[in-house]
Design an enzyme around this catalytic site. Structure first.
Site, PDB file in Angstrom:
ATOM      1  N   VAL A 116       1.180  -3.538   4.101  1.00  0.00           N
ATOM      2  CA  VAL A 116       1.179  -4.811   4.827  1.00  0.00           C
ATOM      3  C   VAL A 116       2.458  -5.613   4.619  1.00  0.00           C
ATOM      4  CG1 VAL A 116      -1.317  -5.114   4.977  1.00  0.00           C
ATOM      5  CG2 VAL A 116      -0.076  -5.989   2.992  1.00  0.00           C
ATOM      6  N   LYS A 165       0.435   3.472  -2.951  1.00  0.00           N
ATOM      7  CA  LYS A 165      -0.754   4.324  -3.124  1.00  0.00           C
ATOM      8  C   LYS A 165      -0.376   5.803  -3.115  1.00  0.00           C
ATOM      9  CE  LYS A 165      -4.288   1.235  -1.037  1.00  0.00           C
ATOM     10  NZ  LYS A 165      -3.642  -0.077  -1.032  1.00  0.00           N
ATOM     11  N   TYR A 188      -3.644  -2.841 -10.570  1.00  0.00           N
ATOM     12  CA  TYR A 188      -3.576  -2.562  -9.136  1.00  0.00           C
ATOM     13  C   TYR A 188      -2.641  -3.545  -8.421  1.00  0.00           C
ATOM     14  CZ  TYR A 188      -5.312  -1.889  -4.360  1.00  0.00           C
ATOM     15  OH  TYR A 188      -5.417  -1.651  -3.012  1.00  0.00           O
ATOM     16  N   SER A 226       0.802  -1.239   0.000  1.00  0.00           N
ATOM     17  CA  SER A 226       0.000   0.000   0.000  1.00  0.00           C
ATOM     18  C   SER A 226       0.823   1.273   0.000  1.00  0.00           C
ATOM     19  CB  SER A 226      -0.925   0.026   1.215  1.00  0.00           C
ATOM     20  OG  SER A 226      -1.947  -0.921   1.073  1.00  0.00           O
ATOM     21  N   TYR A 235      -4.318   3.217   7.985  1.00  0.00           N
ATOM     22  CA  TYR A 235      -5.561   2.472   8.196  1.00  0.00           C
ATOM     23  C   TYR A 235      -6.357   3.085   9.346  1.00  0.00           C
ATOM     24  CZ  TYR A 235      -2.657  -0.593   5.396  1.00  0.00           C
ATOM     25  OH  TYR A 235      -1.826  -1.087   4.437  1.00  0.00           O
TER      26      TYR A 235
END
Lengths: 309, 309, 309, 309
Positions: free
Chosen positions: B263, B72, B194, B69, B245
């Site tokens: 993660v 992102k 993705y 992530s 998160y």
């Protein structure tokens, strides 16, 4: 953060006031109680307080207004100073991601509110401070008077009564959390304490001064320590992530400072280690934040470079 | 923020690495795909990159890991640079207040994800970047190679395939948003793009360097401007309020810097105008953030005073 | 529905009682208030009342127990008789699809409860009956005494006080709906009315008789009409689809009759045009319905063919 | 239920058709796919089938229309006949209390849909039937041809393709449940099976006949048993509590029969032990049920007394 070592705040404030003056459209004053609805949406005041207590201001910066949710910051500080981290077992520190009164998340998380600045969380903090002091609202008022140096600060009993008459959502929240054993006091007592706190009237100058303990990392106006450095950081962090209802992300981007708004149209903000601000403009946007208040803080950080990012 | 003008980063990093070494318990590596589960939870690396590209590091700071992530952030920057504010009509900027995969809020808000760092939001950003470039994953890889100065960076096709095999939740999110007309590309194409992005392997050194454009307010390593000052602030603000998160409030308090975790156990952080950081420790806490990573950043800001609050 | 023209109910009841007697495991009595927790989970009674008032019974069929939510049926009938369809603007008629106390759906649907048998809905019905009569609980008690022919029926003030002491969830529901202008009376008054209704003690014989107006399509024991044919059907339909908390679908399949349960362990059921039933067994399943009660009704409809499907 | 021993259905149907003819306003045909939008909202047909296969009809009762969700009843019967109670570990039997496509409840209940008639539940049933037969849609078509005695029944490939082109919500549901391991087949295969089932065209006469196995407690047209008595009751109960989207309570009250509607404007209903009905009127109300269909069934049960309550 770019700090400008010897900033002249007064010209900055005057420039901002002129810009705001020229801006058409300022939102609508809260209208759920008469005292708020009566405010002139064109009112505007702004104050900056330095760490030594010097205050600069512009416009209606000495006119008292209804502090409302801004007081949640001070109640949090007073309770955190007393009970420390135990508080965080009863209220969280995460953004809520939902309109500020929502019961859904509260049910999902077993009566533990997401943070101290949504109404449910503020009720828990007030409840706990009241259990520890026997007079949460009185403690808050004393603190605000001492920090602002203004002994005339007081509750507005008419506003408190109006809030109480429209208090069913807060009563529902309080009973709901009581069902999860997360409220200690009787609900009517708690609500009375809560609504009286929100009713306190203070000016931009008063609130900017009363907030300086957060810019001084926990040190009160008289030099005594209220919060540890860590606790002061904690509150600033919660203000940045949760201080402006469901617009915290937007506020973080535009203003880039820890802040807290109230439906009375006030907004306070902290530049850690440097100064504090308070702006007042009664017209609100659709998420409950002062239109002129957020715009003025946006301009302030742009003009001075005093932003976090 | 207290800035120390001539900080010696290397001793600070070494001290932190020693402390982390002595800390028992480091969480558990993500185990939903084999490649992540195989990581040694005792691995630890940390790097700091200054604005001029000087990098300091400690431990496994040159060992590549799965960025997940963290990418992102870069995809967001690449799309925002291209389409500007139009992006914000398709994805919000507010914290989500719910576990990162939740569909509830997405339904409540008609297919507009709360922010670009929850999976739904990242899918929208990837979709839009892909429509504009024809190869979102390729754009991202080129950018990371250029900024890190490391042409060896690449996709991990095995990881991408594993993610795809466990990709039902992301497929559900994508189809759900497509039902609200908030996805342009075919879902299998989008998911492939993705998962390949998430699969990129890079080291702490690579990622710290690749992040410096955010500390430089939008300027790339070659001196060209990717983002406006305002856009760079926007991304930093979103990282602070939404980057970890459902622990963003906690991270803001403990670390006090814009950050983004993955993660794979990596975490990047930005000290605007000063430097960037990347820490890697594969063991995660129950909210999906690297235990050692958050602890190391916490220590870093405490030791250096380089925190926002 | 297969009707057996001249059924001998007594042998059927005795056979069922024997079977229930041999069944191990009967759930657990509700334990949130002492009076309910004190019940022997092995108690069992069952009664059938024919349209002419003949009653058959077995076991503890003449022993009074706490009626609890069963009274929601009678309060609904009394209010519907008075105000007619206007009631349906304030409470819905659809299953709730959520545990019986959930606030989520209430918020989603602006304070209009899904049906009159979830607590929120029953509070609305009580509120409206109280506004029309000045004594909702008194009206209910008079009605139950008249229909059962038992003038000894009464409130259990100790149970009412216990419920009140654990009444925070109901208080939250009431305040929440008041915030949507869907409650007229003061909340403490309403809650007192509500808890007293739930506290009424009655036996299987009493309740079977008191329910016969629904089997007679609206005609009371004295031959006067309480409800129109259409209103009686309305209540039977709501009982079938919403009468047993989140197990209505299961109850419809197993029993196939309009029914309503209470946490005191009672269950009433209606065979339209034919007879009524009441069973009592204090042990509850995880969804709050009497284990023995549902089992006995299941056997009854299987043995007699008196089921809807 | 009052049964009239020798009912003359034909005059009843003609009277209803006349009344419907005179009724202004019939809702709007579904318009999310062209084939449905093209239907004349003034079309109206109604058929009654007796247990021996005698059919009565009126209006457009022999004109085929798009069966849509009505097929969910037959797929459920076919799968339940094969796997029995194991099915209930993968789909519930309780009303959903939410609009029929909602993902919220599905997330709350870990990927187990509330009942077989919401889309998520029907996808699970189709998935399971497909795993057992290798051709769920083919099985369904064979069954409908056999029971209706009409070998011309067939899929409408154009409608199936249109559904597929608008199938993102169903794809999201399927992937979401797959993430909870509650789907076995590949999603594109499952969706193809699902959309082809929904696309079958049949007339009121065909569907009334095809439904008679439920009125005969599980016995097919050729005298063989498809379902046990208990399974037939199960399906009838689910139809009554969950057959008409979020209007099941209303339908239970007004019609008082197990029923199932589809967005093509058809509604089937069962009078257990007596007969079946099918009505068609393409205009839908805001909850997705045929306006004329529900009105006609309401009149039918009123005129004949053939209602459950």
């Amino acid at each position: 953060m770019n700090t400008t070592s010897s900033l002249a705040f007064q010209p900055v404030l005057e420039r901002i006031a002129e810009e705001i003056e020229r801006t058409p459209g300022r939102g609508r004053a809260a209208d759920y109680i008469p005292a708020l609805a009566a405010c002139d949406p064109r009112s505007f005041g702004m104050a900056v307080a330095e760490l030594d207590g010097t205050v600069y201001g512009v416009g209606d910066w000495r006119e008292p207004f209804s502090t409302q949710s801004i007081t949640k910051v001070f109640t949090l500080a007073l309770d955190l100073a007393r009970e420390g981290d135990e508080l965080w077992e009863h209220v969280g520190r995460e953004p809520s991601g939902n309109p500020f009164n929502s019961l859904v998340q509260l049910e999902y998380e077993n009566g533990i509110p997401r943070n101290p600045f949504i109404n449910a969380g503020a009720l828990v903090v007030t409840d706990r401070l009241h259990s520890r002091t026997g007079d949460a609202a009185g403690e808050l008022l004393s603190f605000l008077r001492a920090e602002s140096g203004n002994p005339a600060l007081d509750f507005d009993e008419e506003v408190a009564a109006s809030e109480s008459a429209h208090g069913d959502r807060n009563a529902a929240l309080a009973h709901f959390m009581a069902a999860y054993d997360n409220i200690d006091n009787d609900i009517p007592v708690l609500l009375d304490q809560y609504f009286r706190q929100c009713s306190i009237r203070a000016s931009c100058a008063d609130l900017a001064l009363a907030t300086t303990f957060l810019a001084r990392h926990g040190i009160r106006a008289d030099g005594t320590r209220l919060l540890t450095l860590s606790q002061a950081k904690q509150i600033n962090a919660i203000m940045l992530t949760c201080g402006t209802y469901d617009a915290a992300g937007d506020f973080a981007y535009r203003v880039g400072l820890p802040g807290k708004s109230g439906v009375g149209g006030g907004v306070i903000a902290v530049v850690p280690g440097r100064c504090t601000l308070c702006v007042w403009g009664p017209g609100l946007d659709e998420r409950g934040n002062s239109v002129a208040g957020v715009a003025a803080l946006d301009r302030f950080t742009t003009l001075t470079g005093l932003s976090v990012f």
